[in-house]
Design a protein around this motif. Structure first.
Motif, PDB file in Angstrom:
ATOM      1  N   GLU A 141       0.828  -1.195   0.000  1.00  0.00           N
ATOM      2  CA  GLU A 141       0.000   0.000   0.000  1.00  0.00           C
ATOM      3  C   GLU A 141       0.866   1.252   0.000  1.00  0.00           C
ATOM      4  N   PRO A 142       0.304   2.408  -0.322  1.00  0.00           N
ATOM      5  CA  PRO A 142       1.088   3.654  -0.333  1.00  0.00           C
ATOM      6  C   PRO A 142       1.748   3.900   1.013  1.00  0.00           C
ATOM      7  N   PHE A 143       2.982   4.415   0.991  1.00  0.00           N
ATOM      8  CA  PHE A 143       3.768   4.537   2.213  1.00  0.00           C
ATOM      9  C   PHE A 143       4.526   5.854   2.236  1.00  0.00           C
ATOM     10  N   VAL A 144       5.027   6.194   3.419  1.00  0.00           N
ATOM     11  CA  VAL A 144       5.878   7.367   3.586  1.00  0.00           C
ATOM     12  C   VAL A 144       6.926   7.030   4.641  1.00  0.00           C
ATOM     13  N   LEU A 145       8.165   7.406   4.384  1.00  0.00           N
ATOM     14  CA  LEU A 145       9.221   7.225   5.370  1.00  0.00           C
ATOM     15  C   LEU A 145       8.954   8.144   6.550  1.00  0.00           C
ATOM     16  N   LEU A 146       9.164   7.657   7.761  1.00  0.00           N
ATOM     17  CA  LEU A 146       8.892   8.466   8.951  1.00  0.00           C
ATOM     18  C   LEU A 146       9.624   9.800   8.901  1.00  0.00           C
ATOM     19  N   VAL A 206      11.827   3.439   9.526  1.00  0.00           N
ATOM     20  CA  VAL A 206      10.411   3.116   9.750  1.00  0.00           C
ATOM     21  C   VAL A 206       9.583   3.757   8.644  1.00  0.00           C
ATOM     22  N   TRP A 207       8.717   2.938   8.032  1.00  0.00           N
ATOM     23  CA  TRP A 207       7.797   3.424   6.989  1.00  0.00           C
ATOM     24  C   TRP A 207       6.378   3.323   7.517  1.00  0.00           C
ATOM     25  N   LEU A 208       5.584   4.364   7.230  1.00  0.00           N
ATOM     26  CA  LEU A 208       4.209   4.446   7.687  1.00  0.00           C
ATOM     27  C   LEU A 208       3.255   4.388   6.506  1.00  0.00           C
ATOM     28  N   SER A 209       2.019   4.020   6.802  1.00  0.00           N
ATOM     29  CA  SER A 209       0.976   4.136   5.775  1.00  0.00           C
ATOM     30  C   SER A 209       0.792   5.610   5.436  1.00  0.00           C
ATOM     31  N   ALA A 210       0.599   5.883   4.154  1.00  0.00           N
ATOM     32  CA  ALA A 210       0.504   7.259   3.699  1.00  0.00           C
ATOM     33  C   ALA A 210      -0.893   7.819   3.855  1.00  0.00           C
TER      34      ALA A 210
END
Length: 210
Positions: A141-146, A206-210
């Motif tokens: 799923e789409p993600f964003v680096l912390l 750490v990568w989070l859901s965008a």
């Protein structure tokens, strides 16, 4: 090119661009593999001759379609083994990488299929990395680096880089796991609703859901 070394190269090239867009260069590839740049240059030439990567001198190394399929097969092996070690043998998430590096080259396709079936065909490994299915399909799923997430962002932890076992242990100590919720506030970070001081380096792994 049926060799464990070639498989390690292809897997590393694939993993480098899995969570960010910058292509890998021979120097970065050498650093990730812990191999002399001259040795990497020679292997990249062999991989290119075999049609597994494309490369121009001093430029990026990119997987061809054939290289991608072979890399996905190795990634599947590695991540299924990591998941197996955690779920069946009680390994911690900071202990599985090196074991999987060895086992991925030795187990049979039949055993791998048995592991996948026994585990219920998991989609993600203990660090949140997607496990390709037997056809090489990957769900993400789409993600964003912390480090890149703006203040006010709330997201689920999708993935934690597994390169640094000490950092993994530090994150575990503060209670961060895959599927934890992080909220970036003006004062810092809330982990599952509690203000938490994350260890140094956490924002880059750490990568989070965008």
């Amino acid at each position: 090119m049926a060799s464990p070394a070639a498989d390690d190269y292809l897997k590393t090239v694939y993993a480098h661009t899995e969570w960010q867009d910058a292509p890998i260069t021979p120097s970065v590839l050498a650093a990730k593999l812990g191999i002399a740049p001259s040795s990497v240059t020679e292997m990249v030439k062999k991989l290119a001759a075999a049609g597994l990567v494309s490369h121009v001198p001093y430029g990026a190394v990119r997987l061809t379609d054939a290289g991608t399929q072979r890399a996905l097969a190795m990634v599947r092996r590695h991540r299924l083994i990591e998941t197996w070690l955690v779920q069946e043998f009680g390994y911690a998430w900071d202990e599985v990488h090196d074991e999987a590096e060895v086992l991925e080259h030795t187990i049979s396709d039949r055993l791998l299929e048995g592991i996948d079936e026994r585990l219920g065909r998991p989609r993600f490994d203990p660090h949140g990395d997607a496990i390709p299915d037997a056809d090489g399909h990957v769900e993400r799923e789409p993600f964003v680096l912390l480090a890149d997430a703006p203040t006010g962002h709330t997201g689920r932890v999708l993935r934690v880089d597994d390169r640094d076992p000490e950092l993994l242990r530090a994150l575990d100590a503060v209670g961060l796991t895959v599927e934890s919720t992080l909220q970036l506030t003006p004062a810092g970070v809330e982990l599952d609703g509690t203000e938490t001081a994350l260890p140094d380096g956490a924002t880059d792994v750490v990568w989070l859901s965008a």
